[in-house]
Design a protein around this motif. Structure first.
Motif, short mmCIF file in Angstrom:
data_model
loop_
_atom_site.label_atom_id
_atom_site.label_comp_id
_atom_site.label_asym_id
_atom_site.label_seq_id
_atom_site.Cartn_x
_atom_site.Cartn_y
_atom_site.Cartn_z
N UNK A 177 -13.56 5.46 8.38
CA UNK A 177 -13.39 4.78 7.10
C UNK A 177 -12.65 5.60 6.06
N UNK A 178 -13.03 6.87 5.81
CA UNK A 178 -12.39 7.64 4.75
C UNK A 178 -10.88 7.84 4.95
N UNK A 179 -10.42 7.91 6.19
CA UNK A 179 -8.99 8.08 6.44
C UNK A 179 -8.22 6.77 6.42
N UNK A 185 -3.59 0.48 1.17
CA UNK A 185 -3.97 0.02 -0.18
C UNK A 185 -3.95 -1.50 -0.35
N UNK A 186 -3.14 -2.19 0.45
CA UNK A 186 -3.09 -3.64 0.31
C UNK A 186 -4.30 -4.33 0.94
N UNK A 187 -4.93 -3.64 1.87
CA UNK A 187 -6.14 -4.20 2.51
C UNK A 187 -7.05 -3.04 2.90
#
Length: 217
Positions: A177-179, A185-187
């Motif tokens: 998740x963090x990467x 950024x769009x989704x």
């Protein structure tokens, strides 16, 4: 992995119950009831520790593993169906045959607990020592999750195998998740779920598990 926990004892009549909780609050974790399904939103730390607690439930068939979350603030972004209720979570082995109606009284009797650190096998490791060889005696529940809702708490009841096999969902969120979120950024949506097609849900709703990096608290 090393997992700090607290161990609590509560007695109701002649029966004593053992309750395991995370030693530190799961601050950035919420479980939301959407009637038809359940949504869990987690940051990296919460996902990693819940994965560990999920594994601990597999190897602790005589304990209730309690994850207090219902008082937490949610992630910063607006959630779908805002205003639906938040829940705590209890993980337990089906052979315990625990009645959720007893939970509110037990919860009210829990003190600060005794701190302990447990060492669990890594996310990809199968520990033969915790395989549930007694599952054959509970054929109607074997390797399936069943859910009950009581006292603002979701009870996830299952076998050692189903807890052990599904802990990977939380480790996946913590690891990837963090990467994923910053480069999409769009989704910015990294998720996994306990799905009805997985063959692990008996009398249980699907649980959507999503990584969130921005929180209100």
């Amino acid at each position: 992995m090393k997992l700090p926990i607290t161990i609590h004892q509560a007695r109701l009549g002649s029966t004593e119950f053992k309750v395991i909780r995370p030693a530190r609050p799961l601050v950035h974790a919420v479980l939301i009831d959407h009637d038809r399904h359940l949504d869990t939103y987690l940051d990296q730390d919460a996902a990693q520790r819940i994965g560990g607690l999920w594994k601990l439930a597999a190897s602790s068939p005589r304990s209730l593993v309690h994850l207090p979350m219902r008082g937490n603030r949610g992630p910063s972004r607006e959630l779908p169906e805002d205003g639906t209720r938040q829940l705590d979570l209890v993980l337990l082995h089906h052979s315990l045959q625990f009645a959720p109606s007893r939970w509110k009284e037990i919860r009210g009797r829990l003190g600060p607990g005794r701190p302990q650190t447990v060492t669990l096998p890594g996310p990809g490791h199968t520990d033969e020592a915790v395989i549930d060889h007694e599952a054959r005696h509970y054929q109607e529940n074997r390797d399936l999750f069943h859910q009950h809702l009581h006292a603002e708490t979701l009870f996830m009841t299952g076998s050692a195998k189903v807890f052990r096999d599904t802990a990977r969902h939380f480790f996946d969120v913590a690891r990837n998740g963090p990467g994923y979120v910053p480069v999409h950024p769009s989704y910015p949506h990294f998720c996994t779920e306990l799905h009805s097609n997985d063959g692990i849900l008996g009398d249980a709703r699907e649980i959507h598990i999503e990584y969130c990096d921005q929180w209100d608290s």
